[in-house]
Scaffold this motif. Structure first.
Motif, short mmCIF file in Angstrom:
data_model
loop_
_atom_site.label_atom_id
_atom_site.label_comp_id
_atom_site.label_asym_id
_atom_site.label_seq_id
_atom_site.Cartn_x
_atom_site.Cartn_y
_atom_site.Cartn_z
N ALA A 88 0.70 -1.20 -0.18
CA ALA A 88 -0.17 -0.07 0.05
C ALA A 88 0.74 1.22 0.17
O ALA A 88 0.44 2.33 -0.41
N GLN A 89 2.05 1.16 0.56
CA GLN A 89 3.22 2.43 0.42
C GLN A 89 3.81 2.37 -0.55
O GLN A 89 4.94 3.22 -0.79
N GLY A 127 4.51 2.58 -4.91
CA GLY A 127 3.59 3.18 -6.21
C GLY A 127 2.82 2.13 -6.90
O GLY A 127 1.81 2.74 -7.32
N ARG A 128 3.45 0.91 -6.95
CA ARG A 128 2.58 0.24 -7.73
C ARG A 128 2.87 -1.49 -7.25
O ARG A 128 4.05 -1.36 -6.61
N CYS A 164 -2.98 -7.33 -1.79
CA CYS A 164 -2.78 -6.10 -2.59
C CYS A 164 -3.83 -5.11 -2.79
O CYS A 164 -3.96 -4.38 -3.74
N ALA A 169 -3.09 -1.58 -2.77
CA ALA A 169 -2.21 -0.96 -3.93
C ALA A 169 -2.78 0.13 -4.78
O ALA A 169 -4.11 0.23 -5.12
N ARG A 170 -1.96 1.02 -4.98
CA ARG A 170 -2.51 2.15 -5.89
C ARG A 170 -2.49 1.61 -7.49
O ARG A 170 -3.29 2.31 -7.99
N GLU A 171 -1.54 0.93 -7.64
CA GLU A 171 -1.78 0.23 -8.97
C GLU A 171 -1.41 -1.31 -9.04
O GLU A 171 -0.41 -1.62 -8.50
N ARG A 172 -2.30 -2.19 -9.52
CA ARG A 172 -1.79 -3.51 -9.59
C ARG A 172 -1.42 -4.24 -11.05
O ARG A 172 -2.33 -4.04 -11.86
#
Length: 485
Positions: free
Chosen positions: A240-241, A243-244, A258, A261-264
């Motif tokens: 989570a911390q 970028g992806r 995940c 997550a910002r991007e997976r």
């Protein structure tokens, strides 16, 4: 002390030629690293030294690794003492210690830590060093229970092959770099070890998430988590911390970890994975496969290490190269020459025509993967296995026994204690007894190492594959087997 036995070469031309020049406002500090002979701390020592800092260390045990550090201008004092802080024995060029680096596993009452606090010396956890490196520019942090060292090594080699000039922090010796550290002008790739709980506070530009199981769980030591849920929550926090996240689509349960997550992005053989290994063509020495991105073929690739797990590790590395704008075919060509970091399917030599391999596999999943890789060679698989830690053996001896069942022969050593107190009733014969009860006729408890050497020297022949396996000192047997009598 390092788990790796082989001599460690200095970073060499590939690393030294790409060191960034110091900033005009750069201030050289004296860093002193406790446990500098460990594979992680020694990498930190090299990275700090390459940045222009004055670096010293200490370690309970002298080793080839501490001797190599000294040759590289990083003195390592024997043992631990408050005088390392109050009266540093490293000479005038180093001066007083500015920063003492210690892992969270070291008790706060340790004399060196007490002396540092009393002297006003900054005490910095090793994960704080890694955090600064990960935040310093484009970064890749490799997390997971298995495969971190190999995957991190492959990413570094692939990035270098693609011309992206990476820096690297690896929990093993990468032959291509002659070191466990590399300094370059490109992305920074790091192995992030979950045995240090401080990793949960970190993040990376790209988190590469290989898998999640229950290793380093259930003990009272500082390197163990109380529960698997607590450990997996830390994985989720790191993701989570970041970028992806690039996660293995083939490993059940990673999706759930995940969600923050910002991007997976995903990699694997699973249908629907963003990056897939397709058209696998395994042979005795490795596997050739096609790398695709959302159905588009990017490159033909080969990994010269057997086992599906190594295909997935290589796929993750090539996906990272693509995500950083690198030339995937060039990266694939570099990976085709990759022979693995130290103690990860490391070819040691031959004995009477038998191939001798050493491997760090020590929990059930890694053991099963190593045995599957051995079977891929088509040779008779003969494993010398050393269980690691009493607690790990107590938790997983049935799974270890089952993981070894596909080997043709298993010679079982005593448990490597790794400083743990023996647990009543926990013994290596739990593994051999279960295997025998399951119908395996080639397993023997053989704690006398001289007898192990005698048996293998008298019976090894062409067509055999001998694998010394475990996280303890079983590696010495592989060297003895191929060395002079």
């Amino acid at each position: 002390m390092t788990d790796l036995p082989e001599a460690v070469s200095p970073p060499g031309v590939a690393a030294a030629s790409s060191i960034r020049p110091s900033r005009p406002d750069f201030q050289s500090l004296h860093y002193h690293l406790m446990g500098a002979g460990g594979i992680g701390m020694s990498a930190f020592a090299r990275l700090l030294s390459a940045q222009g800092h004055r670096v010293s260390g200490c370690d309970e045990h002298a080793s080839e690794l501490t001797a190599r550090l000294a040759q590289e201008g990083i003195p390592v004092a024997p043992g631990h003492a408050a005088s390392h802080v109050t009266d540093p024995p490293f000479g005038a060029p180093f001066g007083p210690i500015d920063v003492l680096v210690a892992s969270e596993a070291i008790p706060k009452t340790h004399p060196e830590l007490v002396a540092a606090r009393a002297s006003g010396v900054e005490i910095r956890p090793r994960m704080a060093l890694l955090d600064a490196l990960l935040r310093g520019g484009p970064s890749i942090g490799v997390i997971g229970t298995h495969g971190k060292t190999t995957t991190t090594s492959m990413i570094a080699v692939a990035l270098a092959g693609a011309g992206l000039d990476p820096s690297a922090f690896v929990g093993g010796i990468v032959p291509e770099f002659g070191s466990n550290a590399r300094v370059g002008a490109g992305p920074f790739v790091a192995e992030v070890d979950e045995s240090d709980k401080g990793f949960a506070a970190l993040g990376a530009g790209t988190a590469v998430f290989t898998n999640a199981e229950d290793d380093h769980v259930g003990g009272t030591q500082a390197t163990y988590w109380e529960t698997v849920e607590e450990q997996h929550a830390a994985f989720a926090q790191f993701v989570a911390q970041s970028g992806r996240v690039l996660l293995c689509a083939d490993w059940p349960g990673l999706d759930e970890l995940c969600l923050g997550a910002r991007e997976r992005l995903t990699y694997g053989q699973a249908e629907g994975a963003d990056y897939r290994a397709a058209n696998l063509r395994p042979d005795a020495d490795g596997t050739t496969f096609t790398v695709t991105r959302r159905g588009e073929a990017l490159a033909e690739a080969r990994v010269a290490l057997p086992g599906l797990h190594n295909v997935l590790n290589a796929l993750a590395a090539l996906a990272v190269v693509d995500l950083h704008g690198g030339d995937v075919p060039r990266a694939a060509a570099a990976l085709a020459e990759f022979r693995g970091p130290g103690r990860r399917w490391q070819r040691i030599g031959e004995l009477n025509g038998a191939l001798v391999i050493d491997d760090y596999a020590h929990n059930a999943t890694k053991v099963a993967a190593a045995v599957q890789a051995a079977r891929q060679t088509g040779r008779r698989v003969r494993v010398v296995f050393q269980p690691h830690r009493y607690l790990r053996t107590q938790q997983s001896w049935p799974r270890l026994a089952d993981a070894l069942m596909d080997a043709d022969e298993v010679l079982l050593l005593d448990i490597a204690a790794a400083s743990e107190t023996p647990i009543p009733g926990i013994h290596a014969t739990l593994i051999s007894d279960r295997m025998s009860a399951g119908g395996h006729t080639g397993v023997r408890y053989l704690p006398d190492r001289a007898e192990v050497l005698r048996v293998l020297r008298e019976t090894a022949g062409p067509g055999d594959l001998i694998v010394t396996m475990g996280a303890g000192d079983v590696w010495t047997l592989s060297r003895d087997l191929v060395g002079p009598l």
